[in-house]
Design a protein around this motif. Structure first.
Motif, mmCIF file in Angstrom:
data_model
loop_
_atom_site.group_PDB
_atom_site.id
_atom_site.type_symbol
_atom_site.label_atom_id
_atom_site.label_comp_id
_atom_site.label_asym_id
_atom_site.label_seq_id
_atom_site.Cartn_x
_atom_site.Cartn_y
_atom_site.Cartn_z
ATOM 1 N N SER A 138 0.839 -1.205 0.000
ATOM 2 C CA SER A 138 0.000 0.000 0.000
ATOM 3 C C SER A 138 0.871 1.251 0.000
ATOM 4 N N ALA A 139 1.931 1.220 0.812
ATOM 5 C CA ALA A 139 2.853 2.364 0.859
ATOM 6 C C ALA A 139 3.540 2.559 -0.485
ATOM 7 N N ALA A 140 3.848 1.455 -1.159
ATOM 8 C CA ALA A 140 4.501 1.526 -2.467
ATOM 9 C C ALA A 140 3.597 2.186 -3.502
ATOM 10 N N VAL A 141 2.311 1.859 -3.461
ATOM 11 C CA VAL A 141 1.359 2.444 -4.406
ATOM 12 C C VAL A 141 1.177 3.935 -4.124
ATOM 13 N N ILE A 194 -17.254 6.944 10.283
ATOM 14 C CA ILE A 194 -18.368 6.905 9.325
ATOM 15 C C ILE A 194 -18.546 5.491 8.777
ATOM 16 N N GLY A 195 -17.446 4.854 8.392
ATOM 17 C CA GLY A 195 -17.522 3.492 7.876
ATOM 18 C C GLY A 195 -18.074 2.521 8.903
ATOM 19 N N ALA A 202 -8.735 -1.037 0.221
ATOM 20 C CA ALA A 202 -9.206 0.344 0.320
ATOM 21 C C ALA A 202 -8.185 1.316 -0.260
ATOM 22 N N THR A 203 -6.925 1.137 0.082
ATOM 23 C CA THR A 203 -5.879 2.035 -0.419
ATOM 24 C C THR A 203 -5.745 1.942 -1.928
ATOM 25 N N PHE A 204 -5.657 0.714 -2.436
ATOM 26 C CA PHE A 204 -5.439 0.502 -3.867
ATOM 27 C C PHE A 204 -6.622 0.991 -4.696
ATOM 28 N N GLU A 205 -7.839 0.612 -4.304
ATOM 29 C CA GLU A 205 -9.019 0.979 -5.084
ATOM 30 C C GLU A 205 -9.284 2.480 -5.045
ATOM 31 N N GLU A 206 -9.081 3.113 -3.896
ATOM 32 C CA GLU A 206 -9.352 4.549 -3.821
ATOM 33 C C GLU A 206 -8.344 5.360 -4.627
ATOM 34 N N ILE A 207 -7.095 4.908 -4.657
ATOM 35 C CA ILE A 207 -6.099 5.592 -5.487
ATOM 36 C C ILE A 207 -6.481 5.473 -6.960
ATOM 37 N N LEU A 208 -6.858 4.280 -7.377
ATOM 38 C CA LEU A 208 -7.194 4.064 -8.787
ATOM 39 C C LEU A 208 -8.481 4.784 -9.192
ATOM 40 N N PHE A 263 -9.526 10.426 3.502
ATOM 41 C CA PHE A 263 -10.916 10.336 3.955
ATOM 42 C C PHE A 263 -11.660 9.163 3.305
ATOM 43 N N PRO A 264 -11.705 9.068 1.955
ATOM 44 C CA PRO A 264 -12.384 7.903 1.361
ATOM 45 C C PRO A 264 -11.697 6.581 1.674
ATOM 46 N N ILE A 265 -10.370 6.580 1.804
ATOM 47 C CA ILE A 265 -9.665 5.339 2.161
ATOM 48 C C ILE A 265 -10.113 4.869 3.532
ATOM 49 N N ALA A 266 -10.217 5.806 4.487
ATOM 50 C CA ALA A 266 -10.624 5.445 5.850
ATOM 51 C C ALA A 266 -12.050 4.897 5.887
ATOM 52 N N ILE A 267 -12.963 5.537 5.149
ATOM 53 C CA ILE A 267 -14.349 5.049 5.102
ATOM 54 C C ILE A 267 -14.397 3.660 4.480
ATOM 55 N N HIS A 268 -13.729 3.504 3.361
ATOM 56 C CA HIS A 268 -13.686 2.234 2.623
ATOM 57 C C HIS A 268 -13.103 1.125 3.495
ATOM 58 N N PHE A 269 -11.985 1.434 4.147
ATOM 59 C CA PHE A 269 -11.325 0.443 5.005
ATOM 60 C C PHE A 269 -12.227 -0.016 6.145
#
Length: 288
Positions: free
Chosen positions: A59-62, A96-97, A136-142, A206-212
């Motif tokens: 995740s850090a690499a992405v 929120i999530g 969550a990290t990968f999908e939200e970045i993409l 923010f979206p990563i945290a909700i998604h996660f």
């Protein structure tokens, strides 16, 4: 003023910036997974902890690849991963999530379709935590960091929300046990909610945290199927039964009517709070 060459037009085109960004992030993720996996296999660490470390490093690499690539390509500061307000957005997003997932499960419970069979060791949450964090990290970045952000520059916030919601839902149609209903549910609830979260915060934390937290609560705490995939280990071993409209069937609780209602309500609230941050399509900007 210098004339823009054909090469510059192609390189600056939204589709080019999107495709290059997706390619860079995919390569970074795959390389990090493979290299980290090979190194960790040489250790005596438990498999679950190896996967956790691999997920965090990948995740850090992405994040690093995205930030470096677009900083150089677009010649700008990467505010999507700004440290300003990071704690606030991660904490509020996580809450929120959690609330949205708990409300979704509450409806199943009230319908008599949620039963706790057993409570398991905390270590059972390591695998779902790893999966939820990485996904969550990968999908939200993409989806939000690359596709939504770049489309929004030309098409505006609302059209980009619709397009990325359709893309997000369509991608989940490839999952096991997916149906048209489940794809629509994911597209509507997550597509609009995560997009609205990005518009509100103008960062990806923010979206990563909700998604996660949504995914982790669903699979790691409540022991439910997530996006049609096989159940993982979880804190609670549960039995979910009842109408597919309320339980999501073999796809899981995110494929439910109540999930759509709760997530759309949250998305609507975020959009209302983000009125000044809404981007108009280029044809309206030109008329101002």
């Amino acid at each position: 003023m210098k004339a823009i060459t054909t090469k510059q037009r192609i390189l600056n085109a939204p589709i080019t910036r999107i495709l290059f960004g997706l390619l860079v992030c995919f390569i970074a993720f795959i390389l990090a997974q493979q290299l980290t996996g090979k190194l960790l296999d040489l250790t005596t660490l438990d498999k679950n902890y190896r996967n956790l470390i691999k997920g965090i490093i990948s995740s850090a690499a992405v994040i690093g690849a995205y930030s470096y690539f677009y900083k150089k390509y677009e010649k700008r500061e990467i505010t999507e991963f700004s440290k300003k307000g990071i704690a606030k957005y991660i904490i509020i997003g996580t809450l929120i999530g959690i609330v949205l997932q708990c409300l979704t499960i509450l409806v199943i419970t009230l319908s008599g379709g949620f039963e706790i069979v057993s409570i398991n060791p905390i270590s059972n949450m390591i695998i779902p935590f790893t999966v939820a964090f990485s996904v969550a990290t990968f999908e939200e970045i993409l989806i939000r960091g690359i596709i939504f952000r770049i489309l929004e520059e030309k098409l505006g916030s609302y059209i980009s929300l619709l397009i990325t919601a359709i893309i997000f839902g369509a991608l989940h149609l490839a999952n096991p046990n997916s149906t048209l209903q489940s794809g629509l549910c994911v597209g509507i609830e997550a597509g609009f909610l995560m997009g609205a979260a990005y518009i509100y915060a103008r960062n990806l934390w923010f979206p990563i945290a909700i998604h996660f937290s949504w995914n982790f609560m669903q699979s790691g705490i409540f022991g439910a199927i997530t996006s049609g995939n096989e159940k993982t280990s979880s804190l609670l071993t549960t039995k979910i039964s009842g109408s597919d409209l309320i339980t999501g069937g073999e796809f899981g609780p995110e494929g439910t009517v109540q999930a759509i209602v709760f997530c759309l309500l949250a998305a609507f609230i975020l959009i209302q709070l983000s009125k000044k941050k809404i981007v108009n399509p280029y044809w309206k900007e030109g008329n101002n």
